[in-house]
Design an enzyme around this catalytic site. Structure first.
Site, PDB file in Angstrom:
ATOM      1  N   ASN A  27       0.880  -1.169   0.000  1.00  0.00           N
ATOM      2  CA  ASN A  27       0.000   0.000   0.000  1.00  0.00           C
ATOM      3  C   ASN A  27       0.918   1.220   0.000  1.00  0.00           C
ATOM      4  OD1 ASN A  27      -1.752   2.058   0.515  1.00  0.00           O
ATOM      5  ND2 ASN A  27      -2.688   1.125   2.322  1.00  0.00           N
ATOM      6  N   LYS A  53       3.062   0.794   3.294  1.00  0.00           N
ATOM      7  CA  LYS A  53       2.765  -0.309   4.219  1.00  0.00           C
ATOM      8  C   LYS A  53       2.879  -1.602   3.424  1.00  0.00           C
ATOM      9  CE  LYS A  53      -0.598   2.289   6.885  1.00  0.00           C
ATOM     10  NZ  LYS A  53      -1.961   2.715   6.629  1.00  0.00           N
ATOM     11  N   ARG A  61      -2.536  -2.077  -3.469  1.00  0.00           N
ATOM     12  CA  ARG A  61      -3.749  -1.300  -3.236  1.00  0.00           C
ATOM     13  C   ARG A  61      -3.691  -0.088  -4.155  1.00  0.00           C
ATOM     14  NH1 ARG A  61      -5.140   3.119   1.150  1.00  0.00           N
ATOM     15  NH2 ARG A  61      -7.365   3.206   0.806  1.00  0.00           N
ATOM     16  N   HIS A  89     -12.800   2.642   0.243  1.00  0.00           N
ATOM     17  CA  HIS A  89     -12.765   1.614   1.305  1.00  0.00           C
ATOM     18  C   HIS A  89     -13.393   0.304   0.822  1.00  0.00           C
ATOM     19  CE1 HIS A  89     -12.850   4.827   4.770  1.00  0.00           C
ATOM     20  NE2 HIS A  89     -11.608   4.505   4.459  1.00  0.00           N
ATOM     21  N   HIS A  91     -17.582   1.404   8.297  1.00  0.00           N
ATOM     22  CA  HIS A  91     -16.119   1.455   8.464  1.00  0.00           C
ATOM     23  C   HIS A  91     -15.770   2.791   9.120  1.00  0.00           C
ATOM     24  CE1 HIS A  91     -11.864   0.750   6.916  1.00  0.00           C
ATOM     25  NE2 HIS A  91     -11.845   2.026   7.264  1.00  0.00           N
ATOM     26  N   LEU A  92     -15.386   2.736  10.404  1.00  0.00           N
ATOM     27  CA  LEU A  92     -15.043   3.965  11.123  1.00  0.00           C
ATOM     28  C   LEU A  92     -13.574   3.895  11.526  1.00  0.00           C
ATOM     29  CD1 LEU A  92     -18.168   4.189  13.505  1.00  0.00           C
ATOM     30  CD2 LEU A  92     -17.869   5.257  11.268  1.00  0.00           C
ATOM     31  N   ASN A 113      -9.649   6.338  10.548  1.00  0.00           N
ATOM     32  CA  ASN A 113      -9.297   7.743  10.300  1.00  0.00           C
ATOM     33  C   ASN A 113     -10.232   8.308   9.247  1.00  0.00           C
ATOM     34  OD1 ASN A 113      -7.156   8.404  12.018  1.00  0.00           O
ATOM     35  ND2 ASN A 113      -5.789   7.123  10.787  1.00  0.00           N
ATOM     36  N   ARG A 166     -11.760  15.157   8.078  1.00  0.00           N
ATOM     37  CA  ARG A 166     -12.602  15.517   6.924  1.00  0.00           C
ATOM     38  C   ARG A 166     -14.025  15.820   7.385  1.00  0.00           C
ATOM     39  NH1 ARG A 166     -11.151  10.291   3.504  1.00  0.00           N
ATOM     40  NH2 ARG A 166      -9.307  10.015   4.777  1.00  0.00           N
ATOM     41  N   ASP A 224      -7.939  12.206  17.078  1.00  0.00           N
ATOM     42  CA  ASP A 224      -7.971  10.805  17.509  1.00  0.00           C
ATOM     43  C   ASP A 224      -9.138  10.610  18.458  1.00  0.00           C
ATOM     44  OD1 ASP A 224      -7.465   8.314  18.920  1.00  0.00           O
ATOM     45  OD2 ASP A 224      -5.519   8.366  17.913  1.00  0.00           O
ATOM     46  N   ARG A 243      -9.784   8.469  20.608  1.00  0.00           N
ATOM     47  CA  ARG A 243      -9.469   8.134  22.007  1.00  0.00           C
ATOM     48  C   ARG A 243      -9.328   9.400  22.842  1.00  0.00           C
ATOM     49  NH1 ARG A 243      -5.129   3.968  19.731  1.00  0.00           N
ATOM     50  NH2 ARG A 243      -5.125   5.650  18.217  1.00  0.00           N
ATOM     51  N   GLY A 285     -10.644   1.040  13.092  1.00  0.00           N
ATOM     52  CA  GLY A 285     -10.134   1.473  14.409  1.00  0.00           C
ATOM     53  C   GLY A 285     -11.199   1.898  15.401  1.00  0.00           C
ATOM     54  N   ASN A 305     -13.186  -0.663  18.175  1.00  0.00           N
ATOM     55  CA  ASN A 305     -12.680  -0.406  19.534  1.00  0.00           C
ATOM     56  C   ASN A 305     -13.527   0.512  20.396  1.00  0.00           C
ATOM     57  OD1 ASN A 305     -10.085  -1.871  19.468  1.00  0.00           O
ATOM     58  ND2 ASN A 305      -9.661  -0.470  17.781  1.00  0.00           N
ATOM     59  N   GLU A 311      -7.721  -5.501   5.352  1.00  0.00           N
ATOM     60  CA  GLU A 311      -7.658  -5.132   3.935  1.00  0.00           C
ATOM     61  C   GLU A 311      -6.494  -5.829   3.234  1.00  0.00           C
ATOM     62  OE1 GLU A 311      -8.268  -1.003   5.458  1.00  0.00           O
ATOM     63  OE2 GLU A 311      -8.971  -0.659   3.422  1.00  0.00           O
TER      64      GLU A 311
HETATM   65  P1  AMP Z   1      -7.845   3.057  11.316  1.00  0.00           P
HETATM   66  O1  AMP Z   1      -7.862   4.124  10.268  1.00  0.00           O
HETATM   67  O2  AMP Z   1      -8.800   1.943  11.053  1.00  0.00           O
HETATM   68  O3  AMP Z   1      -6.461   2.569  11.642  1.00  0.00           O
HETATM   69  O4  AMP Z   1      -8.399   3.761  12.657  1.00  0.00           O
HETATM   70  C1  AMP Z   1      -7.603   4.695  13.348  1.00  0.00           C
HETATM   71  C2  AMP Z   1      -8.442   5.404  14.374  1.00  0.00           C
HETATM   72  O5  AMP Z   1      -9.096   4.469  15.240  1.00  0.00           O
HETATM   73  C3  AMP Z   1      -7.611   6.256  15.334  1.00  0.00           C
HETATM   74  O6  AMP Z   1      -7.390   7.522  14.826  1.00  0.00           O
HETATM   75  C4  AMP Z   1      -8.495   6.315  16.561  1.00  0.00           C
HETATM   76  O7  AMP Z   1      -9.327   7.447  16.459  1.00  0.00           O
HETATM   77  C5  AMP Z   1      -9.344   5.082  16.487  1.00  0.00           C
HETATM   78  N1  AMP Z   1      -9.053   4.141  17.583  1.00  0.00           N
HETATM   79  C6  AMP Z   1      -8.053   3.235  17.638  1.00  0.00           C
HETATM   80  N2  AMP Z   1      -8.097   2.552  18.810  1.00  0.00           N
HETATM   81  C7  AMP Z   1      -9.162   3.052  19.504  1.00  0.00           C
HETATM   82  C8  AMP Z   1      -9.740   2.767  20.779  1.00  0.00           C
HETATM   83  N3  AMP Z   1      -9.236   1.831  21.582  1.00  0.00           N
HETATM   84  N4  AMP Z   1     -10.836   3.479  21.135  1.00  0.00           N
HETATM   85  C9  AMP Z   1     -11.357   4.415  20.331  1.00  0.00           C
HETATM   86  N5  AMP Z   1     -10.849   4.720  19.117  1.00  0.00           N
HETATM   87  C10 AMP Z   1      -9.765   4.055  18.703  1.00  0.00           C
END
Ligand code: AMP
Length: 399
Positions: A7, A14, A91, A180, A208-209, A211, A241, A282, A284, A330, A334, A385
């Site tokens: 990717n 990656k 990709r 996606h 799909h949630l 970034n 975004r 982020d 979190r 992500g 989570n 993916e």
């Molecule tokens: P991804 O693009 O699928 O790698 O998702 C990345 C995003 O997932 C990060 O920017 C976080 O906002 C979110 N994320 C990852 N771990 C957690 C978690 N334990 N709790 C809440 N959000 C998370």
């Protein structure tokens, strides 16, 4: 059969190498900050210590050459010769209307990916560099492109056309493409297996949630609508975004605030979404701030979840019958809080959500978070993916 998945992004690469006889991951890694003074390479060979290098990596060619050297290294490596890699799966973000399936890359395909670059100026050019360099480093491997847009090529015109003068579609292909796709397709297939249904009879809404965020209506295993559009800017609220916004805001920013088009592009793509609302992108950090009573964080979470709920409602109407709502990536995998904010109170749609199951984590790749007897299941599925790209690569080289 060994497959290398690449990717290649604007400043990062990656990679993952699979043995597809067992689907085992042989190595995974990341090259970051290509072209910056301080680059970084992380290589994780299975069963061996991680390798980390911090040094300038001027170009994608240098980055991939270092990756190839590590894969071949007598100590840290996983192959003895480049020709052990049977195929490289790439990709590729934009396949336009031309590609609806994974495709063996030849000169004509490379040319088409280049022609599609105006539709994805930040993505298709670095994807092409990855293809070119991988072709040099692994000359005997078959190169396969797996497109982010391909899964959504089954959308009907009423879903993908915009209500603007028809010539803009006919002459410039301005329409919704969706992105996606590899992730939506992967979790759809896992959901169908979990539900014990033939794919052709499986209707799901995949959320799909990460970034980036997008949601797809899947009928009979095929995408029939999705929230991202002409670009990955449309639809849900994302890390940086805006998602859906009245286009008249753009005219206002230009006419009244004097912003140039490039500034507005940066504003909507890089400075909006959760970041624009709270100063953090982020989830979190936003959850922590919400728990500490921060009002901006609470509002941002409410807006984020509200937008997802709106799309779920819309896609119920599109599909008529929904077997499952699937959360992934992500945030989707989570954040129990986001899933609760999205699903609570949707009993009227047949979504009986179970708050305790939602909180419990058991590390399974598929988790059920609906109550017993719920007409619509709610699943949390870990997306993969890279594995999906490797599988599609194998399927295309086997014809
Ligand atoms: P991804 O693009 O699928 O790698 O998702 C990345 C995003 O997932 C990060 O920017 C976080 O906002 C979110 N994320 C990852 N771990 C957690 C978690 N334990 N709790 C809440 N959000 C998370």
């Amino acid at each position: 059969m060994k497959i290398l998945v690449i990717n290649s992004g604007s400043s990062s690469i990656k990679y993952q190498c699979f043995d597809m006889t067992t689907q085992a991951v042989l190595a995974t890694g990341l090259v970051e900050r290509i072209g910056e003074p301080a680059g970084r390479l992380i290589h994780r060979p299975a069963g061996k210590p991680q390798v980390e290098r911090n040094n300038a990596i001027p170009t994608h060619r240098d980055g991939l050459a270092q990756v190839a050297a590590l894969l071949l290294d007598p100590v840290e490596g996983i192959i003895e010769s480049p020709n052990e890699i049977n195929a490289v799966g790439h990709r590729v973000v934009h396949g336009g209307e031309r590609f609806s399936a994974p495709t063996v890359i030849d000169d004509a395909v490379r040319e088409t990916i280049r022609d599609l670059a105006p539709l994805a100026p930040l993505h298709n050019p670095p994807n092409l560099v990855g293809i070119e360099v991988a072709g040099e480093l692994f000359p005997d491997a078959i190169q396969v492109a797996v497109f982010d847009t391909a899964f959504h090529q089954t959308m009907p015109p009423e879903a993908y056309r915009y209500a603007i003068p028809a010539a803009l579609y006919d002459e410039h292909k301005i329409r919704s493409y969706g992105f996606h796709g590899t992730s939506h397709q992967y979790v759809t297939e896992v959901a169908a297996r979990h539900l014990g249904k033939p794919l052709a009879d499986t209707n799901v809404i995949t959320v799909h949630l990460g970034n980036g965020c997008s949601i797809t209506a899947v009928r009979g295993g095929q995408s029939v609508d999705t929230s991202m559009g002409f670009s990955p800017l449309a639809g849900l609220i994302m890390g940086t975004r805006s998602g859906d916004i009245d286009p008249a805001v753009v005219f206002f920013l230009h006419d009244k605030l004097g912003m140039a088009v490039g500034e507005i592009d940066r504003l909507l793509n890089k400075q909006s979404g959760l970041l624009g609302l709270t100063g953090d992108n982020d989830l979190r950090d936003i959850q922590r701030r919400h728990e500490a009573g921060d009002e901006a964080a609470t509002l941002a979470l409410a807006m984020y979840a509200y937008r997802v709920r709106k799309y779920i409602g819309a896609y119920f109407a599109v599909l008529g019958r929904v077997d499952a709502v699937v959360f992934t990536a992500g945030v989707g995998q989570n954040s129990a809080l986001v899933r609760r904010l999205v699903c609570d109170g949707l009993d009227g749609l047949g979504i009986y959500f179970d708050a305790a199951r939602n909180e419990a984590r058991n590390g399974d790749d598929v988790r059920e978070i609906h109550a017993d007897g719920s007409p619509v299941r709610v699943l949390v599925i870990a997306t993969d993916e890279e594995l999906e790209i490797a599988r599609q690569t194998v399927s295309v080289i086997r014809g």
